[in-house]
Scaffold this motif. Structure first.
Motif, PDB file in Angstrom:
ATOM      1  N   ILE A  29      -7.253   4.162  12.181  1.00 15.16           N
ATOM      2  CA  ILE A  29      -7.443   5.231  11.201  1.00 15.16           C
ATOM      3  C   ILE A  29      -6.548   6.434  11.483  1.00 15.16           C
ATOM      4  O   ILE A  29      -6.335   7.266  10.599  1.00 15.16           O
ATOM      5  CB  ILE A  29      -8.913   5.682  11.130  1.00 15.16           C
ATOM      6  N   ALA A  30      -6.000   6.529  12.686  1.00 18.97           N
ATOM      7  CA  ALA A  30      -5.053   7.606  12.970  1.00 18.97           C
ATOM      8  C   ALA A  30      -3.840   7.493  12.051  1.00 18.97           C
ATOM      9  O   ALA A  30      -3.285   8.501  11.599  1.00 18.97           O
ATOM     10  CB  ALA A  30      -4.630   7.559  14.437  1.00 18.97           C
ATOM     11  N   TYR A  31      -3.436   6.253  11.752  1.00 18.63           N
ATOM     12  CA  TYR A  31      -2.302   6.048  10.854  1.00 18.63           C
ATOM     13  C   TYR A  31      -2.671   6.407   9.416  1.00 18.63           C
ATOM     14  O   TYR A  31      -1.833   6.861   8.637  1.00 18.63           O
ATOM     15  CB  TYR A  31      -1.811   4.606  10.935  1.00 18.63           C
ATOM     16  N   THR A  32      -3.927   6.195   9.048  1.00 11.50           N
ATOM     17  CA  THR A  32      -4.383   6.594   7.717  1.00 11.50           C
ATOM     18  C   THR A  32      -4.272   8.105   7.552  1.00 11.50           C
ATOM     19  O   THR A  32      -3.765   8.597   6.537  1.00 11.50           O
ATOM     20  CB  THR A  32      -5.837   6.157   7.499  1.00 11.50           C
ATOM     21  N   ALA A  33      -4.765   8.828   8.545  1.00 13.12           N
ATOM     22  CA  ALA A  33      -4.670  10.286   8.500  1.00 13.12           C
ATOM     23  C   ALA A  33      -3.212  10.730   8.469  1.00 13.12           C
ATOM     24  O   ALA A  33      -2.857  11.678   7.749  1.00 13.12           O
ATOM     25  CB  ALA A  33      -5.387  10.889   9.710  1.00 13.12           C
ATOM     26  N   PHE A  34      -2.355  10.033   9.217  1.00 10.16           N
ATOM     27  CA  PHE A  34      -0.935  10.402   9.255  1.00 10.16           C
ATOM     28  C   PHE A  34      -0.266  10.154   7.906  1.00 10.16           C
ATOM     29  O   PHE A  34       0.514  10.990   7.427  1.00 10.16           O
ATOM     30  CB  PHE A  34      -0.230   9.604  10.353  1.00 10.16           C
ATOM     31  N   ARG A  35      -0.570   9.005   7.268  1.00 10.04           N
ATOM     32  CA  ARG A  35       0.029   8.730   5.956  1.00 10.04           C
ATOM     33  C   ARG A  35      -0.409   9.753   4.921  1.00 10.04           C
ATOM     34  O   ARG A  35       0.382  10.192   4.079  1.00 10.04           O
ATOM     35  CB  ARG A  35      -0.348   7.312   5.507  1.00 10.04           C
ATOM     36  N   LEU A  36      -1.684  10.137   4.980  1.00 15.60           N
ATOM     37  CA  LEU A  36      -2.188  11.144   4.048  1.00 15.60           C
ATOM     38  C   LEU A  36      -1.541  12.499   4.318  1.00 15.60           C
ATOM     39  O   LEU A  36      -1.145  13.215   3.385  1.00 15.60           O
ATOM     40  CB  LEU A  36      -3.711  11.241   4.178  1.00 15.60           C
ATOM     41  N   PHE A  37      -1.409  12.852   5.582  1.00 17.14           N
ATOM     42  CA  PHE A  37      -0.765  14.110   5.968  1.00 17.14           C
ATOM     43  C   PHE A  37       0.681  14.145   5.482  1.00 17.14           C
ATOM     44  O   PHE A  37       1.163  15.179   5.000  1.00 17.14           O
ATOM     45  CB  PHE A  37      -0.815  14.273   7.490  1.00 17.14           C
ATOM     46  N   THR A  38       1.374  13.011   5.584  1.00 17.06           N
ATOM     47  CA  THR A  38       2.763  12.931   5.132  1.00 17.06           C
ATOM     48  C   THR A  38       2.866  13.174   3.632  1.00 17.06           C
ATOM     49  O   THR A  38       3.764  13.888   3.163  1.00 17.06           O
ATOM     50  CB  THR A  38       3.356  11.548   5.471  1.00 17.06           C
ATOM     51  N   ASP A  39       1.947  12.603   2.861  1.00 22.02           N
ATOM     52  CA  ASP A  39       1.949  12.818   1.413  1.00 22.02           C
ATOM     53  C   ASP A  39       1.674  14.279   1.070  1.00 22.02           C
ATOM     54  O   ASP A  39       2.306  14.850   0.174  1.00 22.02           O
ATOM     55  CB  ASP A  39       0.902  11.933   0.743  1.00 22.02           C
ATOM     56  N   VAL A  40       0.721  14.874   1.793  1.00 15.25           N
ATOM     57  CA  VAL A  40       0.367  16.269   1.510  1.00 15.25           C
ATOM     58  C   VAL A  40       1.510  17.198   1.892  1.00 15.25           C
ATOM     59  O   VAL A  40       1.927  18.059   1.097  1.00 15.25           O
ATOM     60  CB  VAL A  40      -0.922  16.663   2.269  1.00 15.25           C
ATOM     61  N   SER A  41       2.035  17.055   3.091  1.00 10.55           N
ATOM     62  CA  SER A  41       3.104  17.944   3.561  1.00 10.55           C
ATOM     63  C   SER A  41       4.407  17.718   2.812  1.00 10.55           C
ATOM     64  O   SER A  41       5.242  18.621   2.725  1.00 10.55           O
ATOM     65  CB  SER A  41       3.328  17.748   5.069  1.00 10.55           C
ATOM     66  N   GLY A  42       4.595  16.509   2.260  1.00 10.40           N
ATOM     67  CA  GLY A  42       5.820  16.219   1.516  1.00 10.40           C
ATOM     68  C   GLY A  42       5.771  16.647   0.067  1.00 10.40           C
ATOM     69  O   GLY A  42       6.749  16.462  -0.677  1.00 10.40           O
ATOM     70  N   GLY A  43       4.650  17.220  -0.361  1.00 12.26           N
ATOM     71  CA  GLY A  43       4.538  17.712  -1.727  1.00 12.26           C
ATOM     72  C   GLY A  43       4.181  16.654  -2.755  1.00 12.26           C
ATOM     73  O   GLY A  43       4.198  16.917  -3.965  1.00 12.26           O
ATOM     74  N   LEU A  44       3.826  15.432  -2.270  1.00 20.41           N
ATOM     75  CA  LEU A  44       3.518  14.361  -3.213  1.00 20.41           C
ATOM     76  C   LEU A  44       2.252  14.648  -4.010  1.00 20.41           C
ATOM     77  O   LEU A  44       2.145  14.294  -5.189  1.00 20.41           O
ATOM     78  CB  LEU A  44       3.379  13.037  -2.462  1.00 20.41           C
ATOM     79  N   PHE A  45       1.285  15.311  -3.368  1.00 19.78           N
ATOM     80  CA  PHE A  45       0.038  15.630  -4.063  1.00 19.78           C
ATOM     81  C   PHE A  45       0.305  16.560  -5.247  1.00 19.78           C
ATOM     82  O   PHE A  45      -0.317  16.419  -6.306  1.00 19.78           O
ATOM     83  CB  PHE A  45      -0.957  16.269  -3.097  1.00 19.78           C
ATOM     84  N   GLU A  46       1.211  17.524  -5.081  1.00 19.94           N
ATOM     85  CA  GLU A  46       1.531  18.439  -6.172  1.00 19.94           C
ATOM     86  C   GLU A  46       2.161  17.686  -7.338  1.00 19.94           C
ATOM     87  O   GLU A  46       1.887  17.979  -8.509  1.00 19.94           O
ATOM     88  CB  GLU A  46       2.483  19.534  -5.675  1.00 19.94           C
TER      89      GLU A  46
END
Length: 253
Positions: free
Chosen positions: A73-90
């Protein structure tokens, strides 16, 4: 879920799964630490640990499976963090996509990736001498418990994935979860533990979950551990889901 949410979740899940399948090293890396522990405890410490009748690898495997999930699950959190920090959520917010589909896609990807890592660990355990006479229903029960446990920890991983400010912060949250099985019946029976440690080991979620999986593999009645394991998994899942959704609404509000 509505038809639109299901459709959006399926589309985004395919995207996440493609990333995982294109980088199978993440699944292998997830399984490396649990496999190393399996080898270490069976071949180095196993002869010094008394677990009664049966092979130590049979006793140990259920706990190693939970550690595999905690590592994954550490990788799950990392993938989500990458999407958030990369502006994908916006970018997703500007598109006609169901808001919850973004999180569900990561959660479903986590379940698939962790199941692949769990299968790899079981194959290594079989090569080391793990044997079980468990039937199809018992294996399905084990699978159900592991999926519930994975969902609970994955939704918990959503929180740091959304709120962490650095890669170290997002990956560090899983360390206590990996350590928790060590203070349980996963590696040794709780009978010989000091009073306070034994009380904690017998009243935390890992011990009944491990006990249930161990009994299913050994074709023995699960007893009280069965409903305790399900109660812990469902309770953790509900709390984690609520925290994740609250965090997500604040993040995207």
């Amino acid at each position: 879920m509505t038809a639109a949410v299901l459709r959006d979740t399926a589309t985004l899940s395919k995207r996440s799964l493609r990333h995982v399948l294109r980088s199978p090293d993440t699944i292998i890396t997830t399984a490396v630490t649990p496999i190393a522990m399996l080898l270490l405890f069976v071949y180095v410490f196993g002869s010094a640990i008394d677990v009664g009748e049966g092979r130590y690898v049979d006793y140990l495997l259920p706990g190693i499976l939970l550690i595999t999930v905690a590592s994954g699950i550490a990788y799950t959190a990392f993938r989500l963090f990458t999407d958030v920090s990369g502006g994908l959520f916006e970018r997703f917010r500007s598109m006609p996509i169901a808001r919850s589909a973004v999180l569900w896609a990561h959660v479903l990807t986590s379940v698939v990736a962790n199941l692949l890592a769990l299968a790899l660990v079981v194959l290594v355990a079989v090569a080391m001498g793990f044997r079980t006479g468990a039937g199809v229903l018992a294996w399905l029960a084990v699978l159900g418990i592991l999926v519930l446990f994975t969902l609970a920890l994955t939704w918990l991983a959503v929180v740091p994935g959304l709120t962490a400010r650095s890669v170290d912060g997002v990956s560090g949250f899983s360390y206590p979860l990996v350590f928790l099985p060590f203070i349980s019946s996963a590696f040794v029976p709780t009978d010989g533990m000091p009073g306070a440690v034994r009380w904690f080991a017998e009243n935390q979620p890992v011990t009944p979950i491990v006990g249930t999986i161990r009994s299913l593999f050994a074709e023995q009645p699960v007893g009280d551990d069965g409903w305790l394991a399900v109660a812990w998994c469902v309770g953790l899942l509900l709390v984690a889901y609520a925290l994740a959704m609250i965090t997500y609404r604040r993040k995207t509000g």
